[in-house]
Design an enzyme around this catalytic site. Structure first.
Site, PDB file in Angstrom:
ATOM      1  N   SER A 139       5.808 -70.172-105.228  1.00 12.86           N
ATOM      2  CA  SER A 139       5.040 -68.974-104.886  1.00 12.86           C
ATOM      3  C   SER A 139       3.895 -69.338-103.966  1.00 12.86           C
ATOM      4  CB  SER A 139       4.482 -68.309-106.155  1.00 12.86           C
ATOM      5  OG  SER A 139       3.574 -67.264-105.825  1.00 12.86           O
ATOM      6  N   TYR A 148      -0.275 -68.637-113.645  1.00 16.71           N
ATOM      7  CA  TYR A 148       0.880 -68.523-112.754  1.00 16.71           C
ATOM      8  C   TYR A 148       0.728 -69.475-111.569  1.00 16.71           C
ATOM      9  CZ  TYR A 148       4.284 -66.299-109.610  1.00 16.71           C
ATOM     10  OH  TYR A 148       5.336 -66.052-108.757  1.00 16.71           O
TER      11      TYR A 148
END
Length: 249
Positions: A140, A153
Site C-alpha cells: 500500500s 495498517y
C-alpha cells in the site's frame, strides 16, 4: 488440464482487487482462488470456469499457518505445483494512533504481514524446485509514506514492502522474482466503504488529489500484476511498482 499453463494462487481473491487479479491471471494460468470468505472464492472460481479457465477455490485465514498449508495443498492436488503467488488478502481500517489497542495492532500484523509471510513461505518450495517463480505482494502507499489514523495498517504494509525486497534478494539466483504493488486508491468495495464512512475523501475530492485526475481501477493494477507474473518480467525483482496515477512518486 492444460499443462502449458502455470498454476497461480491469489489470496484475497474473492473480491475487490484480488478478484480483478484472478480474472487477469486466468487468461494464461490455472488459478487457485483463496479467500477468508469461501463462498466468495468459489463464486469467483466458478465464474472463471464458466469462462473456460481452470480454477479452484479454498477458504483460508491467511494468519493461520495450518490453514495456509491445507489450502495450498488443495490447489496443488487439483491444479499442480505452484509457479505464481499474489498475496492480496488484507484488512484495513482507521483508528487514531493513541487508540489502537494491542489486539487490533496484532490482528493487522497477523493478517497483512504474517499472512503474507506464511503464504510466500508456503509457495517457495515449488518455485525453488523448478527454479522459476513469480511472487507479487500487494502492499500500500500507506506503507511508503504513512497515512493518518492508519498506524497499524501502514506499519503492516511497510513490513510487506521490506519483506518482499528481502525475498527478491535471497531467491534471485533461483529464478524467482518478488515485487510489490502499493495501491494508493482503486475503485474497490473497500474504498467505497471507507468513503461512505467518511474516513477518506469522496471520488470527486480524491480525483483532485491524484495527478492523473481520477481514481484508478482494479483492472489497471491487475494488468501490471499479470505482467509481473509473466516470463516477460524475468529481470524485474525487488521493485515497488506503483500504479497510482502519480499520487506517490
Amino acid at each position: 488440464m492444460d499443462e502449458s499453463k502455470r498454476v497461480a494462487i491469489v489470496t484475497g481473491g474473492g473480491s475487490g482487487l484480488g478478484r480483478s487479479i484472478c480474472e487477469h491471471l486466468a487468461r494464461d494460468h490455472r488459478v487457485g482462488v483463496l479467500d477468508l470468505d469461501g463462498d466468495a472464492a468459489e463464486q469467483v472460481a466458478g465464474e472463471l470456469r464458466s469462462a473456460g479457465a481452470e480454477a479452484v477455490s479454498a477458504a483460508v485465514d491467511v494468519s493461520d499457518q495450518s490453514a495456509i498449508a491445507d489450502s495450498f495443498a488443495k490447489v496443488r492436488a487439483e491444479l499442480g505445483p505452484l509457479g505464481v503467488l499474489v498475496t492480496s488478502a488484507g484488512i484495513g481500517g482507521f483508528t487514531p494512533f493513541e487508540k489502537i489497542t494491542l489486539a487490533e495492532w496484532e490482528r493487522y500484523l497477523a493478517v497483512n504481514l504474517t499472512g503474507t509471510f506464511l503464504s510466500v513461505q508456503a509457495a517457495l518450495p515449488d518455485m525453488v524446485e523448478r527454479r522459476w517463480g513469480r511472487i507479487v505482494t500487494i502492499s500500500s502507499a500507506a506503507g511508503q509514506v504513512g497515512a493518518l489514523r492508519q498506524g497499524h495498517y501502514s506499519a503492516s504494509k511497510g513490513g510487506v514492502i521490506a519483506m518482499t525486497k528481502t525475498v527478491a534478494l535471497e531467491y534471485a539466483r533461483k529464478g524467482i522474482t518478488a515485487n510489490t504493488l502499493p495501491p494508493f486508491t482503486a475503485d474497490t468495495p473497500m474504498l467505497r466503504a471507507a468513503q461512505e464512512a467518511k474516513h477518506v475523501p469522496g471520488a470527486e475530492m480524491m480525483s483532485r488529489i491524484i495527478p492523473a485526475g481520477r481514481v484508478g481501477t482494479g483492472d489497471e493494477i491487475a494488468a501490471v500484476c499479470a505482467f509481473l507474473c509473466s516470463d516477460a518480467a524475468s529481470y524485474i525483482t525487488g521493485q515497488v511498482v506503483a500504479v497510482n496515477g502519480g499520487a506517490v512518486v
